[in-house]
Design an enzyme around this catalytic site. Sequence first.
Site, PDB file in Angstrom:
ATOM      1  N   ASN A  95      -3.179   0.117   4.064  1.00 43.72           N
ATOM      2  CA  ASN A  95      -1.938  -0.059   3.301  1.00 43.72           C
ATOM      3  C   ASN A  95      -1.735   1.186   2.438  1.00 43.72           C
ATOM      4  O   ASN A  95      -2.388   1.338   1.407  1.00 43.72           O
ATOM      5  CB  ASN A  95      -2.065  -1.327   2.431  1.00 43.72           C
ATOM      6  CG  ASN A  95      -0.873  -1.534   1.535  1.00 43.72           C
ATOM      7  OD1 ASN A  95       0.153  -0.862   1.676  1.00 43.72           O
ATOM      8  ND2 ASN A  95      -0.992  -2.464   0.599  1.00 43.72           N
ATOM      9  N   LYS A 101       0.779   2.007   0.723  1.00 42.47           N
ATOM     10  CA  LYS A 101       1.605   1.736  -0.465  1.00 42.47           C
ATOM     11  C   LYS A 101       2.673   2.834  -0.622  1.00 42.47           C
ATOM     12  O   LYS A 101       3.172   3.333   0.389  1.00 42.47           O
ATOM     13  CB  LYS A 101       0.714   1.603  -1.702  1.00 42.47           C
ATOM     14  CG  LYS A 101      -0.421   0.582  -1.466  1.00 42.47           C
ATOM     15  CD  LYS A 101      -1.182   0.222  -2.701  1.00 42.47           C
ATOM     16  CE  LYS A 101      -2.281  -0.760  -2.328  1.00 42.47           C
ATOM     17  NZ  LYS A 101      -2.980  -1.280  -3.491  1.00 42.47           N
ATOM     18  N   HIS A 161       2.021  -9.376  -0.922  1.00 40.17           N
ATOM     19  CA  HIS A 161       1.018  -8.501  -1.535  1.00 40.17           C
ATOM     20  C   HIS A 161       1.066  -8.649  -3.055  1.00 40.17           C
ATOM     21  O   HIS A 161       2.126  -8.838  -3.642  1.00 40.17           O
ATOM     22  CB  HIS A 161       1.275  -7.040  -1.138  1.00 40.17           C
ATOM     23  CG  HIS A 161       0.158  -6.138  -1.568  1.00 40.17           C
ATOM     24  ND1 HIS A 161       0.079  -5.650  -2.844  1.00 40.17           N
ATOM     25  CD2 HIS A 161      -0.937  -5.704  -0.918  1.00 40.17           C
ATOM     26  CE1 HIS A 161      -1.039  -4.921  -2.951  1.00 40.17           C
ATOM     27  NE2 HIS A 161      -1.664  -4.937  -1.794  1.00 40.17           N
ATOM     28  N   GLU A 191       0.969  -6.645  -5.450  1.00 42.35           N
ATOM     29  CA  GLU A 191       1.878  -5.759  -6.199  1.00 42.35           C
ATOM     30  C   GLU A 191       3.309  -6.259  -6.115  1.00 42.35           C
ATOM     31  O   GLU A 191       4.100  -6.066  -7.041  1.00 42.35           O
ATOM     32  CB  GLU A 191       1.734  -4.317  -5.669  1.00 42.35           C
ATOM     33  CG  GLU A 191       0.448  -3.688  -6.193  1.00 42.35           C
ATOM     34  CD  GLU A 191      -0.270  -2.783  -5.218  1.00 42.35           C
ATOM     35  OE1 GLU A 191       0.358  -2.287  -4.272  1.00 42.35           O
ATOM     36  OE2 GLU A 191      -1.491  -2.586  -5.412  1.00 42.35           O
ATOM     37  N   GLU A 208      -7.079 -11.102  -1.391  1.00 46.14           N
ATOM     38  CA  GLU A 208      -7.197  -9.907  -2.223  1.00 46.14           C
ATOM     39  C   GLU A 208      -7.162 -10.322  -3.697  1.00 46.14           C
ATOM     40  O   GLU A 208      -6.070 -10.468  -4.278  1.00 46.14           O
ATOM     41  CB  GLU A 208      -6.032  -8.957  -1.947  1.00 46.14           C
ATOM     42  CG  GLU A 208      -5.954  -8.490  -0.513  1.00 46.14           C
ATOM     43  CD  GLU A 208      -5.134  -7.213  -0.416  1.00 46.14           C
ATOM     44  OE1 GLU A 208      -5.714  -6.180  -0.090  1.00 46.14           O
ATOM     45  OE2 GLU A 208      -3.929  -7.250  -0.690  1.00 46.14           O
ATOM     46  N   GLY A 246      -7.382  -1.776  -6.457  1.00 43.67           N
ATOM     47  CA  GLY A 246      -7.189  -0.478  -7.091  1.00 43.67           C
ATOM     48  C   GLY A 246      -7.998  -0.275  -8.357  1.00 43.67           C
ATOM     49  O   GLY A 246      -7.754   0.671  -9.111  1.00 43.67           O
ATOM     50  N   SER A 285     -10.465  -2.767  -3.423  1.00 46.20           N
ATOM     51  CA  SER A 285     -11.457  -1.701  -3.620  1.00 46.20           C
ATOM     52  C   SER A 285     -12.517  -1.656  -2.515  1.00 46.20           C
ATOM     53  O   SER A 285     -13.695  -1.414  -2.783  1.00 46.20           O
ATOM     54  CB  SER A 285     -12.116  -1.826  -5.003  1.00 46.20           C
ATOM     55  OG  SER A 285     -11.141  -1.642  -6.022  1.00 46.20           O
TER      56      SER A 285
END
Length: 252
Positions: free
Chosen positions: A9, A11, A96, A98, A168, A174, A214
């Site tokens: 991904n 992003k 996702h 985010e 996730e 991240g 991560s």
Amino acid sequence: MRTKLVGGNWKMNTNLGSARELARAAARGVTDSPATVILFPPFPYLLAVGGVLQDSGPGVRLGAQDAYPGADGAFTGEVSLSMLADCAVSVVLVGHSERRHLIQETDALIRAKAHAVLDSGMTCMLCIGETLEQRERGETDAINRRQLESALTGISPDCASRLVVAYEPVWAIGTGRTATPEDAQTAHLGVRGVVASILGSNAAESLSILYGGSVKASNAEALAIMPDIDGFLVGGASLVSAEFLQIVEAVS
Ligand code: PGA
């Protein structure tokens, strides 16, 4: 036998040149891998990356980071599933973290997206996971259940083979913090149980459940040997070809 998958991904990263370069490296690097790789470039680079992947065989698929759950029309700034199909996209990320937390997508919108992607014939990679506060309150399984039930209730069992779930934990994305293999395994087992209650035990048994948050070359192997971890969704480390290919290798 479940399909082993590794998603990259990207992003809101890369440019035209680096996107092509990452795609070339993935296509060259995974020819013998039993795991399928899915690349998720930003929308403007889908055609260019698709062009690079055209001759790379079925081992590398093209994915989109998002899609609008409606037919073409007056939705400024959005991208439809038929546009993505034109670009040879066959997998779409939905929910996702985010998009849930930064863009504030609601459960209702995520549900509409999951259903639209599956109805379109594409694969839906549904992302779920708890925040740090929710984990500390012991709510991991309850949050995963709520997000799965909200997105998946009502989908036809015929679509189950085109569903992938990515667990996730938000606190691991991240941040450099990864769930321990044991914690991830426990969460994945819970996810499989919830999917069994929604779509039946056969669908749940053959469902690929990916871990994300991560993932790096240094922790991939310990996670990949867990029985309910069927691959990874990789963010930061997917932008470095050598590291990404080591992660793919760990899954294989
Ligand atoms: P990360 O991102 O690997 O950079 O933590 C994972 C993801 O957001 O899918």
